[in-house]
Scaffold this motif. Structure first.
Motif, PDB file in Angstrom:
ATOM      1  N   ILE A  46       0.835  -1.203   0.000  1.00 48.58           N
ATOM      2  CA  ILE A  46       0.000   0.000   0.000  1.00 48.58           C
ATOM      3  C   ILE A  46       0.867   1.249   0.000  1.00 48.58           C
ATOM      4  CG2 ILE A  46      -0.313   0.352   2.501  1.00 48.58           C
ATOM      5  CD1 ILE A  46      -3.333   0.786   1.834  1.00 48.58           C
TER       6      ILE A  46
ATOM      7  N   TYR B  80      -1.900  -4.962  -0.230  1.00 51.24           N
ATOM      8  CA  TYR B  80      -2.621  -4.623  -1.451  1.00 51.24           C
ATOM      9  C   TYR B  80      -2.367  -3.157  -1.816  1.00 51.24           C
ATOM     10  CZ  TYR B  80      -4.948  -8.954  -0.022  1.00 51.24           C
ATOM     11  OH  TYR B  80      -5.210 -10.242   0.376  1.00 51.24           O
TER      12      TYR B  80
ATOM     13  N   VAL C 263      -5.954   5.472  -0.133  1.00 46.64           N
ATOM     14  CA  VAL C 263      -7.177   5.177   0.617  1.00 46.64           C
ATOM     15  C   VAL C 263      -7.676   6.478   1.239  1.00 46.64           C
ATOM     16  CG1 VAL C 263      -6.776   2.743   1.169  1.00 46.64           C
ATOM     17  CG2 VAL C 263      -5.723   4.506   2.586  1.00 46.64           C
TER      18      VAL C 263
ATOM     19  N   ASP D 107      -8.217  -9.721  10.870  1.00 44.05           N
ATOM     20  CA  ASP D 107      -8.476  -8.321  10.591  1.00 44.05           C
ATOM     21  C   ASP D 107      -8.160  -7.503  11.836  1.00 44.05           C
ATOM     22  OD1 ASP D 107      -9.388  -8.731   7.909  1.00 44.05           O
ATOM     23  OD2 ASP D 107     -11.209  -9.593   8.752  1.00 44.05           O
TER      24      ASP D 107
ATOM     25  N   ALA E 157      -9.043  -2.552  -0.859  1.00 48.78           N
ATOM     26  CA  ALA E 157      -9.214  -2.092   0.521  1.00 48.78           C
ATOM     27  C   ALA E 157     -10.680  -1.697   0.743  1.00 48.78           C
ATOM     28  CB  ALA E 157      -8.284  -0.925   0.810  1.00 48.78           C
TER      29      ALA E 157
ATOM     30  N   PRO F 127     -11.583  -1.054   5.665  1.00 50.68           N
ATOM     31  CA  PRO F 127     -10.346  -0.491   6.210  1.00 50.68           C
ATOM     32  C   PRO F 127      -9.695  -1.355   7.283  1.00 50.68           C
ATOM     33  CG  PRO F 127     -12.010   1.224   5.979  1.00 50.68           C
ATOM     34  CD  PRO F 127     -12.704  -0.084   5.693  1.00 50.68           C
TER      35      PRO F 127
ATOM     36  N   ASN G 190      -4.616  -5.309   4.166  1.00 50.59           N
ATOM     37  CA  ASN G 190      -4.628  -4.115   3.325  1.00 50.59           C
ATOM     38  C   ASN G 190      -3.223  -3.649   2.984  1.00 50.59           C
ATOM     39  OD1 ASN G 190      -7.321  -3.533   2.717  1.00 50.59           O
ATOM     40  ND2 ASN G 190      -7.662  -2.429   4.628  1.00 50.59           N
TER      41      ASN G 190
ATOM     42  N   GLU H  39      -7.777   1.413  -2.544  1.00 46.91           N
ATOM     43  CA  GLU H  39      -9.212   1.334  -2.804  1.00 46.91           C
ATOM     44  C   GLU H  39      -9.611   1.677  -4.237  1.00 46.91           C
ATOM     45  OE1 GLU H  39     -10.388   4.086   0.253  1.00 46.91           O
ATOM     46  OE2 GLU H  39     -10.552   5.774  -1.137  1.00 46.91           O
TER      47      GLU H  39
ATOM     48  N   ALA I 233      -3.519   0.658   6.556  1.00 46.44           N
ATOM     49  CA  ALA I 233      -4.414   1.362   5.626  1.00 46.44           C
ATOM     50  C   ALA I 233      -4.832   2.652   6.336  1.00 46.44           C
ATOM     51  CB  ALA I 233      -5.600   0.494   5.227  1.00 46.44           C
TER      52      ALA I 233
ATOM     53  N   GLU J 293     -11.771 -10.001   0.388  1.00 46.42           N
ATOM     54  CA  GLU J 293     -11.472  -8.713   1.023  1.00 46.42           C
ATOM     55  C   GLU J 293     -11.564  -8.729   2.551  1.00 46.42           C
ATOM     56  OE1 GLU J 293     -11.062  -7.705  -2.900  1.00 46.42           O
ATOM     57  OE2 GLU J 293     -12.962  -8.539  -2.175  1.00 46.42           O
TER      58      GLU J 293
END
Length: 887
Positions: free
Chosen positions: A168, A217, A684, A543, A206, A209, A214, A220, A637, A252
């Motif tokens: 990111i 990657y 993002v 997450d 993304a 959030p 994230n 968004e 993120a 995701e």
């Protein structure tokens, strides 16, 4: 003439193959790499009598092929010849990874990321490495590691490589050359370590959030993600290696990732979540794709005929092979028929006995022709990229060069969010008695060590894809001390660590209360800069904190970690709790973190509050500290930004450094002290606290509502992408939830703290002469960029497109107000200006003008007027019209 050459090659190859096959049946043949010289005094080599797929003439003609398609045609012919010579048992062994064990050609390496060799046919081991933030778990742990089974996959003793800034972060560079450099570092070190396949880039979006991956990657926006993936993949494959974009598709979230049912409208899939994969396939011609754990619209990803055969192969023309994510395979027949070609990491559902059972059952649909095709796809890419034509040989890694490039990428990727009264850059000169302080939490890594993916203090590497083992790291204190020309541990740089309750602290290791540290060290005129470090750490397997398994089958609280793969748990319900402190929206603060290491983010018992925001508020509310404070963020993120950080009572400056990787300390110091000028832009959106997507999300959207699923036993977490096309900045633009009350005043959306595409500089820029004009079916967007400040810097020109109203006709979903369709980074000396042209090509793989029509199963170009917006962020106040064109 080109077609004639290909036909001649195939014909001559067939003759050679027939001869070689006959010789091989009599015990002839040889290994890869072709024949040797000799005969007639060395002027005329003897007839080639080795394996036909290694005929030097065929290799030479493949290498000399004028086009990628011609080269692949020859490689495919070689693959077919090899497969024709293989025994059934050899074929079955090639359908899967070999499992954990030694690498035959490298006895010093043990690992679980390789495919068995076939010495009698000259086929060497195929070696795979994880990604995407560098050469991660790479099939080379020390001998004896296999005794630990799966630990060989994630050993902290794996071969060392450069721990790059997070993906990111790379996206935040908005710089194609940085993406190429990123791929070049990876490719060089893969070749050093004799690796062949890179399981990356990661191009999931993304959407959430809180998504733990994230940082792996590209943010968004699908076009930005696809652009970064294309440049990185091209660099990797230009070195004769296979790039493998992942995880295909709609993967995701990490919470219950093995069981989630992603339900996504077909138009949303095409316009958002498939775009980065489509770009990688069409523009980078990637050799492989990784299928995911989750189910997409009712079908498990690795069995999904619509996604893998109809879309990936039929619609896009993908000719590579599809590999499973590790342990993502759920079947033999359905996966093979659904388009998967290769199971990793070991023989499981595609083990030889299971394949033989399927072959013996006519109703399974499994045939030798389909097995041969699966092998052909992979061997074609291996021949095409020269993998089978080179030996497995390792060479030393140039860690200094890798570190230098990682530092450059990190500097280009960091984003200056706020800089009140030009507080930054700091002076690198300290007077007598003066010093700077670095402040962070004792339980967290941000101020203490290089953030390269690991969430545990004292542990640099992490679990999963972020597990790169660097040869060195640079801590924040080391980087800042070096920039100041002082020694680490001296009173010129004071590292202050504060406990979670903001009661206790240490200053360069000396214990005291936080109040005492404030009085004696922080709130002093001699303290020239208060550098606060915080962030939102995350890793594969969970997450970000506050989402957890809620109840067990018995209805009692479920508090036992059951493995990040998820399938070992029998969970009937996951998600929101009656305790409002555990609503996912609250996980957007700087406070929540997971205690205890990787994979436990989803457990209530493991979540903690660091009370970071309270610590920051205390510092900002003391004397004039807010005017000499900078908040350095290291995020996976975005997070929800409280007003106290944005306004005049917050820190003077905020710098987003993401996960900087092994060069963390140097990257941050280069920017804080002005050795480099920040030029990154946000990939993002950073919402205001209480006004973001996660504050209005439903349980069905994340982490999924437990529902019965036809064809399967038990309830499954069904995740509904019900926000549709309004994801990321599109959600804020569209004010998708009226209750959020997002209004635009003075060109600023009052739900947004820092918009997508935002990023400041130590200089200033002016945009003028915006225009758009048709050019042979394409559209040239022009703008003049001038550096109006006092120092050299770089700005990112961003082009957005507003589609005509007809885009929403025919039962299609309403389009968001705008979409990103172009960007370019421009570096200018003070006072210099440059005319920049960006071209919008309607035929490009990102479909800049296109809308997916589900009924017609086709992209359509809406009729009417298109408005082109040009500026330096997605915020309405940062954009101006360059004009319109009609279709």
């Amino acid at each position: 003439m080109e077609g004639f050459d290909i036909k001649r090659t195939v014909l001559s190859f067939a003759v050679v193959f027939a001869l070689a096959a006959g010789l091989a049946s009599c015990g002839g043949g040889g290994g890869g790499g072709g024949g040797s010289g000799g005969g007639d005094g060395g002027t005329t080599p003897p007839p080639y009598t080795g394996h036909a797929w290694f005929d030097p003439a065929i290799i030479a003609e493949q290498n000399a092929a004028a086009t990628d398609e011609a080269r692949e045609d020859i490689a495919r012919t070689r693959a077919k010849a090899l497969i024709a010579a293989m025994t059934e048992d050899q074929k079955l062994a090639q359908l899967t990874g070999a499992g954990v064990g030694a690498v035959p050609e490298l006895p010093e390496c043990e690992g679980g990321r390789h495919v068995k060799d076939i010495p009698e046919l000259g086929i060497r081991t195929l070696r795979i490495t994880n990604g995407p933030v560098g050469v991660g778990q790479n099939d080379c742990a020390p001998p004896g590691t296999t005794a630990m089974g799966g630990q060989a996959l994630v050993s902290d003793q794996s071969a060392k490589a450069t721990a790059l800034p997070s993906a990111i972060a790379l996206a935040a560079s908005f710089d194609r050359s940085a993406a190429k450099m990123y791929g070049d570092v990876i490719a060089t070190e893969m070749r050093n370590l004799a690796l062949d396949v890179f399981e990356a880039p990661g191009v999931n979006m993304a959407r959430i959030p809180l998504l733990g991956r994230n940082f792996e990657y590209f943010g968004e926006d699908p076009y930005l993600s696809g652009t970064m993936a294309v440049e990185e993949s091209r660099a990797i494959q230009s070195a004769g290696l296979i790039a493998m974009p992942k995880h295909f598709v709609a993967n995701e979230q990490e919470t219950q990732r093995q069981k989630t049912y992603s339900t996504v409208d077909d138009q949303v899939l095409r316009e958002i979540y498939l775009i980065p994969f489509e770009m990688a396939v069409k523009d980078a011609k990637v050799g492989s794709i990784m299928c995911a754990y989750n189910y997409t619209n009712g079908v498990q990803a690795c069995e999904n005929d619509v996604a893998q055969n109809q879309i990936l192969r039929d619609d896009w023309g993908f000719t590579g092979y599809i590999q499973s994510d590790f342990m993502a395979t759920r079947s033999m027949g359905p996966a093979l028929l659904g388009g998967m070609d290769h199971e990793m990491p070991n023989p499981s559902l595609w083990a030889p006995d299971k394949v033989k059972e399927a072959l013996a059952d006519p109703s399974s649909g499994v045939t030798w022709d389909k097995i041969n095709l699966a092998l052909e796809r992979r061997f074609t890419q291996m021949f095409k990229l020269g993998i089978l034509d080179r030996k497995i040989e390792t060479t030393p890694v140039d860690f200094a060069d890798g570190g230098e490039k990682a530092r450059e990428i990190g500097v280009k990727s960091s984003v200056l969010l706020k800089n009140r009264n030009g507080f930054l850059p700091l002076s690198a000169t300290l007077g007598s008695g003066e010093y700077v302080t670095i402040i962070g939490k004792a339980t967290q890594v941000y101020a203490q060590q290089a953030v390269a993916g690991g969430a545990v203090v004292g542990q640099v590497s992490a679990i999963g894809s972020s597990d790169v083992i660097p040869s060195y790291t640079v801590t924040p204190a080391e980087g800042i001390a070096k920039a100041l020309g002082v020694s680490v541990g001296s009173n010129k740089v004071r590292l202050i660590l504060v406990d979670d309750d903001n009661n206790l602290a240490s200053v360069n290791g000396a214990a005291m209360t936080f109040a005492q540290a404030m009085t004696d060290h922080i709130d002093k005129p001699a303290n020239k800069a208060v550098i606060i470090m915080a962030g939102t750490i995350a890793e594969e397997g969970g997450d970000r904190g506050t989402v957890y398994f809620r109840t067990s089958l018995s209805g009692t609280p479920y508090e036992n970690y059951c493995g990040f793969m998820g399938d070992a748990c029998q969970i009937t319900e996951i998600g929101f709790d009656s305790d409002p402190a555990y609503h996912p929206g609250n996980g957007m603060t700087l406070d929540w973190y997971a205690a205890g290491g990787p994979g436990v983010q989803t457990l209530k018992a493991a979540t903690r509050s660091s009370k970071t925001q309270a610590m920051i508020d205390t510092i900002m509310g003391t004397g004039n500290l807010k005017d000499r404070a900078v908040l350095v963020l290291k995020d996976n993120a975005s997070f929800a930004v409280p007003d106290s950080l944005i306004g005049v009572n917050g820190p003077a400056a905020i710098l987003e450094a993401w996960f900087p990787g092994q060069e963390d300390g140097n990257i941050v110091a280069d920017l804080l002290f002005g050795k480099a000028n920040p030029s990154g832009k946000l990939p993002v959106t950073f919402p205001k606290e209480g006004k973001g997507f996660m504050d209005y999300i439903t349980e069905a959207q994340f982490p999924g509502a437990m529902k019965a699923v036809p064809g399967l036993t038990g309830a499954k977490p069904v995740v509904e992408y019900s926000e549709g096309l309004n994801m990321g900045y599109r959600w804020y633009d569209a004010n998708a939830v009226p209750a959020a009350g997002c209004t635009v005043s003075g060109g600023v959306n009052d739900c947004v703290a820092f918009p997508f595409g935002h990023g400041l500089s130590y200089t200033t820029f002016d945009f003028s002469n915006r225009s758009v004009a048709a050019n042979g079916g394409k559209y040239d967007v022009k703008v003049t960029v001038k550096n109006t400040g006092s120092r050299k810097g770089a700005e990112v020109v961003q082009v957005y497109l507003q589609l005509p109203a007809s885009a929403n006709a025919g039962g299609r979903l309403a389009q968001p107000p705008k979409r990103l369709v172009g960007f370019a980074k421009v570096e200018l000396e003070s006072g210099a200006q440059q005319d920049v042209t960006l071209t919008i090509d309607p035929a490009a793989s990102n479909h800049p003008l296109g809308v997916w029509d589900t009924a017609a199963r086709a992209w359509v170009t809406p009729t009417g007027s298109y408005t082109v917006l040009v500026g330096n962020s997605s915020s309405p106040g940062d954009l101006a019209s360059a004009g319109t064109f009609s279709r």
